[in-house]
Scaffold this motif. Structure first.
Motif, short mmCIF file in Angstrom:
data_model
loop_
_atom_site.label_atom_id
_atom_site.label_comp_id
_atom_site.label_asym_id
_atom_site.label_seq_id
_atom_site.Cartn_x
_atom_site.Cartn_y
_atom_site.Cartn_z
N GLN A 30 -2.83 1.01 18.00
CA GLN A 30 -2.29 1.80 16.90
C GLN A 30 -2.41 1.06 15.58
OE1 GLN A 30 1.77 2.79 17.71
NE2 GLN A 30 1.29 3.93 19.57
N ALA A 31 -2.60 1.84 14.52
CA ALA A 31 -2.53 1.32 13.16
C ALA A 31 -1.29 1.88 12.48
CB ALA A 31 -3.78 1.73 12.38
N GLY A 32 -0.66 1.07 11.66
CA GLY A 32 0.43 1.59 10.84
C GLY A 32 1.82 1.29 11.37
N ASN A 33 2.05 1.50 12.66
CA ASN A 33 3.39 1.24 13.19
C ASN A 33 3.68 -0.26 13.24
OD1 ASN A 33 3.98 3.94 13.59
ND2 ASN A 33 3.21 3.96 15.68
N GLY A 34 4.98 -0.57 13.18
CA GLY A 34 5.38 -1.97 13.27
C GLY A 34 5.08 -2.56 14.63
#
Length: 577
Positions: free
Chosen positions: A467-471
């Motif tokens: 995933q990109a973006g999530n912490g």
């Protein structure tokens, strides 16, 4: 002069709107030149200053100082003609003891004293859940948005929420004093305000509080609301958006100022037809923006009350029209101070006069400050020789600490996790206080557990790493080894507690926050979520209980860059094709 606050502006009910008039403060008095009886009146150019704040997250200590800046600006506009429109880009309440103990009322009351015209609803506005102690509905009849509705109902300014829909009907969710848009009249000029929030809202708050809602596209919603505002006579339309961008410098050259060009609010601006809106006050990303995108000036002023944004519009003629604008870089309340004490810093001058803290705002926040004082100062036990730092995107000492505390405090758990979005502040050096712990983790999430197969847990981890973006997820009880093999991401687990090695067909117990188990931050990825148990303990209470067993904490004991718990051959998001 008169200031008008118009009712909610949505096309089906536009004809029924009947504006309520209120007397304006003297600071908004019109300035006009006298003309000879036989000549047409000459209308002087007027300046309307749009002041934007965002992502306060309960930091009420900043607000008296903000009030001093606003007092100076309003006096300047009174002298030269025009007025000030003060608005907020969302995430006002959740984040400090002073705000949370009273479910946001100190912030709402301080904003009333400051003279806000409107605020948009951010994703964390839904965090309080029902009115009262519980953060999620527990009993039949509990309203999952009861606390938010109570704040809005008693507010002198509207909470704007244009793109939140009722899932069952598809219609805009309508609650008292929570319209999609409104009009304010300043110095005789009608200014339309429309409020929207990020399309990621439903996965970045507690899902049980919003499961009956859905999000409408931001740009499409703005177009519809802006058209209604123009039809109702708005001479300018300002968007309050809890969706943001990020720039490092402020020369208003987006190509040179190290801006993230794919940021959500930039995409929204580029999707709007020319002339749809006149400015955007952004939020959500806790970053700075003072730039023109697709001929739309956009401001965003970091977070936690650190700064405010400002756009000055020059109006000319009758009817008034915008002929010029000037974007100001974010103004720091305590210039040159990295982590300011808002009650003590020297702000200097603004608009030609010393900035003096507002006594009216100090009185508005006094109840919240007093309610939190003793609890904030209470000692938890351990001493920190140096800060325990956090990171949103990468493994950190604070993330590992919170995962460790969750594992130790949850009986029967094999693995525990913490999410990067829950890490809000570094733990400071010195004796650890409850106030510091609270500001590091201000959310009233509960511990939740689930039983999963090891093979499925590996799929969950692989999904997260792609995933990109999530912490980032932080782990306790396990080291994660991830490598690309044959164009696929291979995840292997190394147990770090006593017990047999993990095998794919084993069933294990994982522990995390209820926010994560409910699907926040797309926690489950492409897995079908299993049944899970939400325990009685708040995560923060678990942290407090376990921390009281410690004497010292050292960041180097929690995060070893040479032996990371997330052993990755490349940084997230990992692509193997």
């Amino acid at each position: 002069m008169r200031t008008t606050i118009a009712c909610a502006l949505t096309i089906p009910i536009l004809a029924a709107c009947r504006p309520q008039e209120t007397t304006a403060t003297p600071t908004d008095a019109p300035t006009t030149t006298s003309a000879a009886p036989s000549a047409a009146p000459v209308v002087k150019d007027r300046t309307i200053s749009i002041v934007g704040t965002n992502d306060l997250h309960g930091r009420v200590a900043a607000l008296p100082l903000l009030g001093g800046y606003l007092d100076n600006l309003r006096r300047a506009r009174e002298r030269d003609g025009g007025g000030v429109v003060l608005v907020d880009g969302g995430d006002m309440f959740q984040g400090t003891l002073e705000s949370n103990l009273l479910e946001g009322r100190p912030v709402r009351d301080a904003y009333a004293a400051l003279g806000y015209a409107a605020a948009t609803v951010g994703n964390h506005e839904f965090d309080y859940g029902p009115l009262g102690a519980e953060a999620t509905p527990k009993r039949p009849g509990d309203d999952p948005r009861g606390a938010l509705k109570a704040l809005a109902k008693d507010s002198p300014f509207p909470f704007l929420m244009a793109n939140v829909r009722d899932r069952a009907t598809g219609a805009r969710a309508e609650y008292p004093n929570m319209p999609g848009s409104t009009i304010v009249t300043v110095d005789g000029i009608r200014i339309g305000l429309v409020g929207v929030t990020t399309e990621d809202t439903l996965r970045t708050t507690i899902s049980s509080n919003v499961k009956d809602l859905e999000m409408a596209p931001v740009a499409e919603t703005i177009r519809t609301e802006a058209a209604a505002l123009r039809k109702a006579g708005a001479r300018a339309v300002i968007v309050l958006a809890h969706a943001g961008g990020k720039c490092q410098d402020f020369t208003n050259d987006i190509s040179k100022d190290r801006c993230e060009l794919g940021a959500e609010i930039f995409d929204v601006a580029n999707a709007l037809p020319p002339g749809t809106v006149d400015a955007i006050v952004a939020g959500h990303t806790h970053a700075g923006v003072a730039h023109t995108v697709h001929d739309i000036p956009i401001i965003e002023a970091y977070s936690y009350g650190r700064a405010f944004g400002r756009i000055d519009f020059t109006f000319r003629g009758d009817p008034p029209a915008i002929v010029a604008h000037h974007i100001h870089a974010p103004r720091e309340l305590c210039p040159g101070v990295d982590k300011p004490d808002f009650s003590k810093c020297s702000p200097g001058e603004y608009e030609g006069a010393p900035v003096e803290r507002s006594k009216k705002v100090e009185a508005a926040i006094a109840g919240g400050v007093e309610a939190a004082r003793e609890r904030r100062a209470s000692k938890l036990g351990p001493v920190l020789a140096a800060p325990i730092p956090r990171s949103y995107l990468a493994e950190s000492a604070l993330g590992n600490l919170f995962a460790d505390l969750t594992l130790r405090g949850t009986a029967g758990a094999d693995i525990a996790m913490a999410n990067g979005g829950g890490l809000r502040e570094d733990l400071p050096a010195g004796e650890l206080t409850y106030g510091a712990l609270f500001e590091s983790f201000p959310f009233d999430n509960r511990v939740a557990t689930a039983k999963v197969k090891v093979a499925d847990f590996k799929r969950l981890v692989a999904s997260h790493l792609k995933q990109a973006g999530n912490g980032v997820l932080s782990f306790a009880g396990v080291r994660i080894h991830a490598r690309c093999k044959d164009k696929k991401l291979d995840v292997q687990l190394e147990r770090t507690t006593k017990g047999k090695p993990f095998r794919d067909d084993d069933t294990i117990v994982i522990a995390a926050s209820d926010f994560m188990m409910l699907g926040g931050d797309t926690f489950w990825g492409d897995l079908t979520p299993p049944e899970f148990n939400v325990l009685d303990d708040l995560l923060r209470d678990v942290f407090e209980r376990e921390l009281k067993k410690e004497k010292t904490l050292r960041a180097e004991d929690l995060f070893d860059p040479k032996k990371r718990r997330l052993d990755l051959e490349k940084s997230r998001p990992i692509k193997c094709d």
